[in-house]
Write a protein that holds these residues in place. Sequence first.
Motif: not given
Length: 54
Positions: A20-27, A29-33
Motif C-alpha cells: 500500500a504505497t502512496f504514489d502520484q496517482t493516489s495523491a 486521485g485524493g486531491l481530485t476527490l
Amino acid sequence: MKPTAQRDWRVSRPSRKNRATFDQTSALGGLTLALFAYIVYHFIYPLISKGLLW
C-alpha cells in the motif's frame, strides 16, 4: 567484449510488506476527490438547501 543492452528492463518489485504505497496517482486521485467535495459542499449544497437548484 561486445557492448550489449541490459535485458532486464523491469523495475524492482516492491516487497509484499509494502504493497500500500502512496504514489502520484493516489495523491492526484485524493486531491481530485477533495476538490470535488469542496465544490459540492460550498457551492452546490447551499443552492439545494435554499431551493434554488431544484
